[in-house]
Design a protein around this motif. Sequence first.
Motif, PDB file in Angstrom:
ATOM      1  N   PHE A  94       0.796  -1.228   0.000  1.00  0.00           N
ATOM      2  CA  PHE A  94       0.000   0.000   0.000  1.00  0.00           C
ATOM      3  C   PHE A  94       0.828   1.278   0.000  1.00  0.00           C
ATOM      4  N   GLY A  95       2.153   1.175  -0.064  1.00  0.00           N
ATOM      5  CA  GLY A  95       2.986   2.362  -0.170  1.00  0.00           C
ATOM      6  C   GLY A  95       2.771   3.332   0.980  1.00  0.00           C
ATOM      7  N   ASP A  96       2.581   4.601   0.636  1.00  0.00           N
ATOM      8  CA  ASP A  96       2.419   5.647   1.652  1.00  0.00           C
ATOM      9  C   ASP A  96       1.135   5.490   2.464  1.00  0.00           C
ATOM     10  N   TYR A  97       0.239   4.628   2.022  1.00  0.00           N
ATOM     11  CA  TYR A  97      -1.032   4.419   2.729  1.00  0.00           C
ATOM     12  C   TYR A  97      -0.944   3.276   3.735  1.00  0.00           C
ATOM     13  N   TYR A  98       0.253   2.719   3.957  1.00  0.00           N
ATOM     14  CA  TYR A  98       0.396   1.490   4.748  1.00  0.00           C
ATOM     15  C   TYR A  98      -0.221   1.605   6.146  1.00  0.00           C
ATOM     16  N   ASP A  99      -0.136   2.785   6.755  1.00  0.00           N
ATOM     17  CA  ASP A  99      -0.643   2.934   8.125  1.00  0.00           C
ATOM     18  C   ASP A  99      -2.104   3.380   8.163  1.00  0.00           C
ATOM     19  N   ASN A 213     -13.596   9.315  -4.240  1.00  0.00           N
ATOM     20  CA  ASN A 213     -12.808   9.303  -3.004  1.00  0.00           C
ATOM     21  C   ASN A 213     -12.041   8.002  -2.793  1.00  0.00           C
ATOM     22  N   VAL A 214     -12.131   7.081  -3.728  1.00  0.00           N
ATOM     23  CA  VAL A 214     -11.367   5.837  -3.644  1.00  0.00           C
ATOM     24  C   VAL A 214      -9.967   6.077  -4.191  1.00  0.00           C
ATOM     25  N   GLN A 215      -8.960   5.666  -3.430  1.00  0.00           N
ATOM     26  CA  GLN A 215      -7.573   5.743  -3.874  1.00  0.00           C
ATOM     27  C   GLN A 215      -7.148   4.371  -4.400  1.00  0.00           C
ATOM     28  N   TYR A 216      -6.428   4.396  -5.525  1.00  0.00           N
ATOM     29  CA  TYR A 216      -5.946   3.157  -6.126  1.00  0.00           C
ATOM     30  C   TYR A 216      -4.424   3.171  -6.230  1.00  0.00           C
ATOM     31  N   LEU A 217      -3.840   1.978  -6.225  1.00  0.00           N
ATOM     32  CA  LEU A 217      -2.456   1.795  -6.627  1.00  0.00           C
ATOM     33  C   LEU A 217      -2.437   0.943  -7.890  1.00  0.00           C
ATOM     34  N   SER A 218      -1.376   1.105  -8.677  1.00  0.00           N
ATOM     35  CA  SER A 218      -1.223   0.327  -9.892  1.00  0.00           C
ATOM     36  C   SER A 218      -0.408  -0.927  -9.613  1.00  0.00           C
ATOM     37  N   ALA A 219      -0.397  -1.849 -10.553  1.00  0.00           N
ATOM     38  CA  ALA A 219       0.473  -3.026 -10.479  1.00  0.00           C
ATOM     39  C   ALA A 219       1.502  -2.932 -11.594  1.00  0.00           C
ATOM     40  N   VAL A 220       2.754  -3.127 -11.237  1.00  0.00           N
ATOM     41  CA  VAL A 220       3.841  -3.161 -12.209  1.00  0.00           C
ATOM     42  C   VAL A 220       4.516  -4.523 -12.102  1.00  0.00           C
ATOM     43  N   LEU A 221       4.534  -5.247 -13.206  1.00  0.00           N
ATOM     44  CA  LEU A 221       5.080  -6.604 -13.216  1.00  0.00           C
ATOM     45  C   LEU A 221       6.242  -6.705 -14.192  1.00  0.00           C
ATOM     46  N   LEU A 222       7.266  -7.390 -13.771  1.00  0.00           N
ATOM     47  CA  LEU A 222       8.344  -7.796 -14.659  1.00  0.00           C
ATOM     48  C   LEU A 222       8.344  -9.321 -14.652  1.00  0.00           C
ATOM     49  N   ILE A 223       8.084  -9.913 -15.798  1.00  0.00           N
ATOM     50  CA  ILE A 223       7.981 -11.367 -15.913  1.00  0.00           C
ATOM     51  C   ILE A 223       9.238 -11.891 -16.587  1.00  0.00           C
ATOM     52  N   LEU A 268       8.116 -10.585 -10.840  1.00  0.00           N
ATOM     53  CA  LEU A 268       8.535  -9.608  -9.836  1.00  0.00           C
ATOM     54  C   LEU A 268       7.430  -8.565  -9.752  1.00  0.00           C
ATOM     55  N   THR A 269       6.861  -8.364  -8.567  1.00  0.00           N
ATOM     56  CA  THR A 269       5.655  -7.543  -8.440  1.00  0.00           C
ATOM     57  C   THR A 269       5.904  -6.287  -7.614  1.00  0.00           C
ATOM     58  N   ASN A 270       5.167  -5.244  -7.980  1.00  0.00           N
ATOM     59  CA  ASN A 270       5.167  -3.980  -7.247  1.00  0.00           C
ATOM     60  C   ASN A 270       3.786  -3.345  -7.351  1.00  0.00           C
ATOM     61  N   TYR A 271       3.446  -2.507  -6.352  1.00  0.00           N
ATOM     62  CA  TYR A 271       2.182  -1.767  -6.365  1.00  0.00           C
ATOM     63  C   TYR A 271       2.459  -0.285  -6.136  1.00  0.00           C
ATOM     64  N   GLU A 275       2.147   8.120 -10.077  1.00  0.00           N
ATOM     65  CA  GLU A 275       3.081   9.242 -10.065  1.00  0.00           C
ATOM     66  C   GLU A 275       4.495   8.814  -9.676  1.00  0.00           C
ATOM     67  N   SER A 276       4.671   7.573  -9.276  1.00  0.00           N
ATOM     68  CA  SER A 276       5.965   7.127  -8.762  1.00  0.00           C
ATOM     69  C   SER A 276       6.976   6.953  -9.886  1.00  0.00           C
ATOM     70  N   GLU A 277       8.233   7.032  -9.509  1.00  0.00           N
ATOM     71  CA  GLU A 277       9.313   6.842 -10.479  1.00  0.00           C
ATOM     72  C   GLU A 277       9.301   5.422 -11.036  1.00  0.00           C
ATOM     73  N   LEU A 278       9.002   4.455 -10.188  1.00  0.00           N
ATOM     74  CA  LEU A 278       8.979   3.063 -10.631  1.00  0.00           C
ATOM     75  C   LEU A 278       7.941   2.843 -11.721  1.00  0.00           C
ATOM     76  N   TYR A 279       6.780   3.464 -11.564  1.00  0.00           N
ATOM     77  CA  TYR A 279       5.713   3.304 -12.555  1.00  0.00           C
ATOM     78  C   TYR A 279       6.144   3.851 -13.917  1.00  0.00           C
ATOM     79  N   GLN A 280       6.942   4.896 -13.919  1.00  0.00           N
ATOM     80  CA  GLN A 280       7.323   5.557 -15.160  1.00  0.00           C
ATOM     81  C   GLN A 280       8.426   4.813 -15.909  1.00  0.00           C
ATOM     82  N   LYS A 281       9.089   3.882 -15.266  1.00  0.00           N
ATOM     83  CA  LYS A 281      10.246   3.234 -15.883  1.00  0.00           C
ATOM     84  C   LYS A 281       9.834   2.311 -17.037  1.00  0.00           C
ATOM     85  N   SER A 282      10.732   2.200 -18.008  1.00  0.00           N
ATOM     86  CA  SER A 282      10.536   1.281 -19.122  1.00  0.00           C
ATOM     87  C   SER A 282      10.919  -0.132 -18.696  1.00  0.00           C
ATOM     88  N   ALA A 283      10.639  -1.096 -19.543  1.00  0.00           N
ATOM     89  CA  ALA A 283      11.010  -2.477 -19.244  1.00  0.00           C
ATOM     90  C   ALA A 283      12.512  -2.608 -19.053  1.00  0.00           C
TER      91      ALA A 283
END
Length: 377
Positions: A94-99, A213-223, A268-271, A275-283
């Motif tokens: 959950f990133g910054d929403y963890y708490d 008012n719902v906040q979402y996170l994305s999924a970034v996968l490297l297979i 390899l999974t991430n959420y 707006e995060s730098e990880l989301y913007q990265k190429s394969a």
Amino acid sequence: IHELGLGDKLAWLESKVGLYHGGTIWSFSTPMDLIRFKPLSMLQRLRVGWWTFVLQKTRNWRKFEDITAKDWLVQHMGAEAYRVIWEPLLRGKFGDYYDKVSMTWIWGKIYLRVASRGKGLQKERLGYPMGSFGEVFDVLGERVSQQGGEVHISAGVNRILVEDNSALGLEVQLPDSEPESRNYDAVIATTPSYIFTRLVSNLPDDYRDKLVNVQYLSAVLLILVMDRPLTDKYWISIADHNLPFVGIIEHTNMIDRSLYGGHHIVYLTNYPSRESELYQKSAEELMDELTPHLRRLNPDFELSWILEYHHHKVDGAQPIIGTNYSQRIPDHRTPIKNLYLANTTQIYPEDRGTNYSVRMGRQVARMVLEDAGEAVD
């Protein structure tokens, strides 16, 4: 899956679950694995085990709704157990929403997963269609077509057509075609909530507020397609802030690699947020950033083991489940007649899952038939 004639391809397989902490992959599938988990003292291990048992036996999820997972876990399992096990997992998911995440979410992960175990101390078993989910979708599409329906892939929906507070159909754009209006008796939207608000403009404010008012996170996968296994585990949760991924799913440690040309498949999974730098990265950038860390899980790992790789991003993958979440869930029946919403924000108290999506699909289909005056079995 039995209705599709694919029931004989559903296999229930034992999973091997691990937790990466302190440079070690710890087995984390059974109570005995917890007893052997040395990063916590024996007293702390017993404390975690007791309260995990209590959660497994507690059916009433509502008692956890008004407290965050952080507060409940610290109070009951202890600050050290929270720091070592739970906080890294919540941060990763959950990133910054963890708490801010409700304890109901943790309850669901523990209580509902017990259903996949046998009696006693048996390990978790997971169901998987051995012909792949792709075959399930293909056969489902064939059944729809056989009954007179149409399935359109890669077709755009520009807006939902509404008149006199009733949904009339869709403005669609098929590949290589101009936009066109199509009339339908009912419309079921399965988009993320923030997409739904763009498709229909005249929703009442109280219903729209629940959507925006719902906040979402994305999924970034490297297979990764590899020529040998990375680990001996199917699923490894990463309890280490220094690793740039939150989970490793080694698919072929549960499903026979012969079905994949003898290769080994690793996710390899991430959420992250969009707006995060990880989301913007190429394969290629993700490969450069993530793969060096695989040596921490297997010191023998070499890049030459990777035969090919694939990069996928999915927006709106994980809604943030905060406290008292049930009060903010939008109804499947929207305030607009003949317009229905069915998405992951409405799966609760369970977390996202194929079986829960199927259940929700049946519920909403029943609503559509009932509202149309059709007999429902």
